[in-house]
Motif scaffolding. Sequence first.
Motif, PDB file in Angstrom:
ATOM      1  N   SER A 123       0.848  -1.203   0.000  1.00 15.79           N
ATOM      2  CA  SER A 123       0.000   0.000   0.000  1.00 15.79           C
ATOM      3  C   SER A 123       0.886   1.257   0.000  1.00 15.79           C
ATOM      4  O   SER A 123       0.537   2.290  -0.584  1.00 15.79           O
ATOM      5  CB  SER A 123      -0.975  -0.008   1.178  1.00 15.79           C
ATOM      6  OG  SER A 123      -0.263   0.064   2.375  1.00 15.79           O
ATOM      7  N   THR A 124       2.034   1.133   0.637  1.00 11.73           N
ATOM      8  CA  THR A 124       3.009   2.234   0.633  1.00 11.73           C
ATOM      9  C   THR A 124       3.537   2.449  -0.794  1.00 11.73           C
ATOM     10  O   THR A 124       3.634   3.580  -1.272  1.00 11.73           O
ATOM     11  CB  THR A 124       4.185   1.879   1.580  1.00 11.73           C
ATOM     12  OG1 THR A 124       3.656   1.673   2.860  1.00 11.73           O
ATOM     13  CG2 THR A 124       5.252   2.921   1.615  1.00 11.73           C
ATOM     14  N   LYS A 127       2.024   1.723  -3.523  1.00 11.35           N
ATOM     15  CA  LYS A 127       0.969   2.301  -4.372  1.00 11.35           C
ATOM     16  C   LYS A 127       0.809   3.800  -4.102  1.00 11.35           C
ATOM     17  O   LYS A 127       0.517   4.573  -5.011  1.00 11.35           O
ATOM     18  CB  LYS A 127      -0.361   1.587  -4.109  1.00 11.35           C
ATOM     19  CG  LYS A 127      -0.404   0.192  -4.676  1.00 11.35           C
ATOM     20  CD  LYS A 127      -1.836  -0.245  -4.726  1.00 11.35           C
ATOM     21  CE  LYS A 127      -2.022  -1.687  -4.403  1.00 11.35           C
ATOM     22  NZ  LYS A 127      -3.417  -2.078  -4.304  1.00 11.35           N
ATOM     23  N   ARG A 128       0.989   4.189  -2.840  1.00 10.31           N
ATOM     24  CA  ARG A 128       0.904   5.622  -2.518  1.00 10.31           C
ATOM     25  C   ARG A 128       2.028   6.375  -3.236  1.00 10.31           C
ATOM     26  O   ARG A 128       1.822   7.422  -3.829  1.00 10.31           O
ATOM     27  CB  ARG A 128       0.967   5.842  -1.006  1.00 10.31           C
ATOM     28  CG  ARG A 128       0.798   7.301  -0.618  1.00 10.31           C
ATOM     29  CD  ARG A 128       0.356   7.490   0.813  1.00 10.31           C
ATOM     30  NE  ARG A 128       1.202   6.799   1.752  1.00 10.31           N
ATOM     31  CZ  ARG A 128       0.789   5.844   2.577  1.00 10.31           C
ATOM     32  NH1 ARG A 128      -0.448   5.461   2.597  1.00 10.31           N
ATOM     33  NH2 ARG A 128       1.636   5.273   3.407  1.00 10.31           N
TER      34      ARG A 128
END
Length: 223
Positions: free
Chosen positions: A42-43, A45-46
């Motif tokens: 998720s990091t 993707k951010r």
Amino acid sequence: MEGDGVEASTTAAWIERHRQMYERATRHPFTVSIRDGTIDLSTFKRWLSQDYLFVREFVAFIASVLLKCCKQDSSDMEIILGGVASISDELSWFKNEAAKWGIDLASVSPLKSNIEYHRFLRSFTEPEISYAVAVTTFWIIETVYQDSFGFCIQEGNKTPPELLGTCQRWGSAEFKKYCQSLQRIADRSLANAPADAVKSVEEAFVRVLELEIGFWEMSSSQS
Ligand SMILES: Cc1ncc(CN)c(N)n1
């Protein structure tokens, strides 16, 4: 550095003088976690979403470097034009990558550190900003990515296979050569600049390192 054999490399000296900050930008826990395989997706993707917005802003910055280069009647034009081509490619790459990861780029808004970086990039469009400062800034922005992602594909890496393409994009030998060409241009333009101008270019160099560190931090923590 592989200089042109005439002038000592000012930029290499700055990397040494600001080594600690350079390492914080190029060996940040974000990219180190890609290399050791512990990255939280998720990091990642951010970072991807935010960097797409950065690259859109970077287009105008490169255009301003190109414009300053043309006004110099300089032989650097082909290298800078290579940067324009590479950024066009980079934008398409982000769109493809976002689709792969299920990211809707239209709904992404820039976070604080990204906005701060945009503001910095926009300041270069002013005509009174010199070519030396613009091209050196261009070099260090590209180099932070080259060094950071290059490390993720060096021997001993445990980079997840699905992130290897990302690391190759900036870590490739080809991208490294392009960064070295930019470095030679930066050093040549600095060799012809007055001492007070060189001082302000060094300040811009340090500012880029701060902004790059902020960008990784933002990607890691959503601050
Ligand atoms: C924040 C940042 N810095 C550098 C690059 C390399 N063009 C990038 N894509 N994003």
